[in-house]
Design a protein around this motif. Structure first.
Motif, PDB file in Angstrom:
ATOM      1  N   GLY A  37      50.221  46.290  46.048  1.00 33.98           N
ATOM      2  CA  GLY A  37      48.853  46.010  45.928  1.00 33.98           C
ATOM      3  C   GLY A  37      48.502  46.140  44.691  1.00 33.98           C
ATOM      4  N   THR A  38      48.737  47.181  43.803  1.00 42.11           N
ATOM      5  CA  THR A  38      48.429  47.434  42.564  1.00 42.11           C
ATOM      6  C   THR A  38      49.099  46.460  41.567  1.00 42.11           C
ATOM      7  OG1 THR A  38      48.398  49.839  43.034  1.00 42.11           O
ATOM      8  CG2 THR A  38      48.433  49.432  40.698  1.00 42.11           C
ATOM      9  N   VAL A  39      50.079  46.071  41.712  1.00 42.33           N
ATOM     10  CA  VAL A  39      50.597  45.136  40.780  1.00 42.33           C
ATOM     11  C   VAL A  39      50.133  43.737  41.353  1.00 42.33           C
ATOM     12  CG1 VAL A  39      52.874  43.931  40.439  1.00 42.33           C
ATOM     13  CG2 VAL A  39      52.867  46.223  40.439  1.00 42.33           C
ATOM     14  N   VAL A  42      46.602  43.543  39.424  1.00 44.87           N
ATOM     15  CA  VAL A  42      46.749  43.448  38.177  1.00 44.87           C
ATOM     16  C   VAL A  42      47.095  41.800  37.749  1.00 44.87           C
ATOM     17  CG1 VAL A  42      47.958  44.377  35.993  1.00 44.87           C
ATOM     18  CG2 VAL A  42      47.214  45.706  37.558  1.00 44.87           C
ATOM     19  N   LEU A  43      47.736  41.388  38.629  1.00 43.15           N
ATOM     20  CA  LEU A  43      48.400  39.966  38.114  1.00 43.15           C
ATOM     21  C   LEU A  43      47.192  38.929  38.295  1.00 43.15           C
ATOM     22  CD1 LEU A  43      52.021  39.877  39.678  1.00 43.15           C
ATOM     23  CD2 LEU A  43      51.379  40.021  37.042  1.00 43.15           C
ATOM     24  N   ILE A  44      46.666  39.233  39.489  1.00 43.95           N
ATOM     25  CA  ILE A  44      45.417  38.390  39.928  1.00 43.95           C
ATOM     26  C   ILE A  44      44.264  38.399  38.691  1.00 43.95           C
ATOM     27  CG2 ILE A  44      43.388  37.964  41.479  1.00 43.95           C
ATOM     28  CD1 ILE A  44      45.613  38.801  43.762  1.00 43.95           C
ATOM     29  N   ALA A  45      44.107  39.582  38.308  1.00 40.72           N
ATOM     30  CA  ALA A  45      43.139  39.770  37.364  1.00 40.72           C
ATOM     31  C   ALA A  45      43.482  38.961  36.013  1.00 40.72           C
ATOM     32  CB  ALA A  45      42.824  41.448  37.010  1.00 40.72           C
ATOM     33  N   ALA A  46      44.680  39.254  35.529  1.00 39.51           N
ATOM     34  CA  ALA A  46      45.499  38.649  34.669  1.00 39.51           C
ATOM     35  C   ALA A  46      45.102  37.158  34.700  1.00 39.51           C
ATOM     36  CB  ALA A  46      46.680  38.960  34.143  1.00 39.51           C
TER      37      ALA A  46
END
Length: 67
Positions: A37-39, A42-46
């Motif tokens: 979930g954390t990864v 972060v990928l969605i935000a990027a």
């Protein structure tokens, strides 16, 4: 050659994830879900930041007519 290196990297990530799940013991599903979930966030935000920058650049170049 690049494709092979990508596959090796993905295999290493899979092996590391499985090792992490085994070491975590009974709490493995919770830790694994937290890690994934954390990864993902972060990928969605990027991806959102890249999309925003692309839209701003096209708006600055007057290629975007807007909504």
């Amino acid at each position: 050659m690049i494709r092979f290196l990508q596959m090796v990297g993905l295999a290493a990530a899979l092996a590391l994830s499985l090792l992490f799940a085994v070491v975590a013991g009974d709490y493995a599903p919770w830790y694994f879900a937290w890690l994934v979930g954390t990864v993902m966030i972060v990928l969605i935000a990027a991806a959102g930041a890249v999309l925003f920058e692309t839209q701003e650049a096209s708006r600055a170049d007057s290629r975007d007519t807007g909504f």
